[in-house]
Design a protein around this motif. Structure first.
Motif, PDB file in Angstrom:
ATOM      1  N   PRO A  36     -34.123  36.838 -15.843  1.00 44.33           N
ATOM      2  CA  PRO A  36     -34.031  36.556 -17.281  1.00 44.33           C
ATOM      3  C   PRO A  36     -33.274  35.262 -17.573  1.00 44.33           C
ATOM      4  O   PRO A  36     -32.347  35.213 -18.378  1.00 44.33           O
ATOM      5  CB  PRO A  36     -33.298  37.783 -17.817  1.00 44.33           C
ATOM      6  N   ASP A  38     -33.024  31.388 -18.955  1.00 46.04           N
ATOM      7  CA  ASP A  38     -33.617  30.534 -19.982  1.00 46.04           C
ATOM      8  C   ASP A  38     -34.179  29.286 -19.296  1.00 46.04           C
ATOM      9  O   ASP A  38     -33.414  28.479 -18.756  1.00 46.04           O
ATOM     10  CB  ASP A  38     -32.556  30.145 -21.003  1.00 46.04           C
ATOM     11  N   PRO A  47     -29.456  36.976 -21.271  1.00 40.28           N
ATOM     12  CA  PRO A  47     -29.440  37.851 -22.447  1.00 40.28           C
ATOM     13  C   PRO A  47     -28.686  39.145 -22.136  1.00 40.28           C
ATOM     14  O   PRO A  47     -28.643  39.590 -20.988  1.00 40.28           O
ATOM     15  CB  PRO A  47     -30.925  38.144 -22.699  1.00 40.28           C
ATOM     16  N   GLN A  53     -33.265  41.367 -21.440  1.00 38.27           N
ATOM     17  CA  GLN A  53     -33.527  40.750 -20.142  1.00 38.27           C
ATOM     18  C   GLN A  53     -34.974  40.973 -19.705  1.00 38.27           C
ATOM     19  O   GLN A  53     -35.607  40.069 -19.161  1.00 38.27           O
ATOM     20  CB  GLN A  53     -32.542  41.258 -19.090  1.00 38.27           C
ATOM     21  N   LYS A  56     -37.195  38.546 -21.536  1.00 33.31           N
ATOM     22  CA  LYS A  56     -37.084  37.193 -21.002  1.00 33.31           C
ATOM     23  C   LYS A  56     -37.814  37.069 -19.661  1.00 33.31           C
ATOM     24  O   LYS A  56     -38.474  36.074 -19.385  1.00 33.31           O
ATOM     25  CB  LYS A  56     -35.610  36.799 -20.849  1.00 33.31           C
ATOM     26  N   ALA A  59     -41.429  36.731 -20.421  1.00 34.97           N
ATOM     27  CA  ALA A  59     -41.727  35.391 -20.926  1.00 34.97           C
ATOM     28  C   ALA A  59     -41.815  34.405 -19.770  1.00 34.97           C
ATOM     29  O   ALA A  59     -42.709  33.542 -19.742  1.00 34.97           O
ATOM     30  CB  ALA A  59     -40.652  34.963 -21.925  1.00 34.97           C
ATOM     31  N   ASN A  60     -40.916  34.523 -18.806  1.00 33.56           N
ATOM     32  CA  ASN A  60     -40.941  33.619 -17.647  1.00 33.56           C
ATOM     33  C   ASN A  60     -42.159  33.869 -16.770  1.00 33.56           C
ATOM     34  O   ASN A  60     -42.791  32.926 -16.281  1.00 33.56           O
ATOM     35  CB  ASN A  60     -39.646  33.758 -16.853  1.00 33.56           C
TER      36      ASN A  60
END
Length: 138
Positions: A36, A38, A47, A53, A56, A59-60
């Protein structure tokens, strides 16, 4: 058999160890476990909480897949690693399930581990398969 392609994704998180974001061979795509982190600020704190987490991490993972012209619909298998399995399993599952249609969920393994890089609560990796009609053309 084609030579493998080692993918480094410019807008994905900076690797925390010596690895590629994904390796592809003969249409199979092995996406390295994502944390997680950024991707726009490597020094930002992770996060707080398992839900944030997990969001995130997804998203990654989607950044890596998207850079290879793939999506979650191409994911066939996932591995989930949790540092606090009994506390976080249910909440992580709720977030995880929201990303896949009920009738098309990847095969999955989920295990508890003693620790993850950057003291993350969760890490997830994928195995995806490129449709034979859509070869990757970087």
């Amino acid at each position: 058999m084609n030579d493998p392609i080692f993918h480094m994704v410019a807008d994905a998180p900076i690797p925390v160890a010596p690895f590629s974001h994904a390796v592809e061979t003969n249409g199979w795509v092995f996406v390295t476990g994502q944390l997680p982190i950024d991707p726009d600020d490597d020094s930002a704190p992770l996060p707080e909480g398992i839900e944030a987490q997990t969001l995130k991490v997804f998203a990654n993972l989607q950044r890596v897949l998207s850079s290879l012209d793939l999506g979650l619909e191409h994911v066939l298998s996932a591995r989930v690693f949790l540092t606090d399995f009994y506390t976080d399993y249910e909440a992580m599952n709720a977030v995880y399930a929201s990303y896949f249609p009920h009738d098309r969920r990847p095969a999955r393994t989920c295990v508890g581990v003693t620790g993850l890089a950057r003291e993350a609560l969760v890490e997830i990796d994928f195995i995806a398969r490129r449709p034979t009609s859509r070869p990757f053309n970087p």
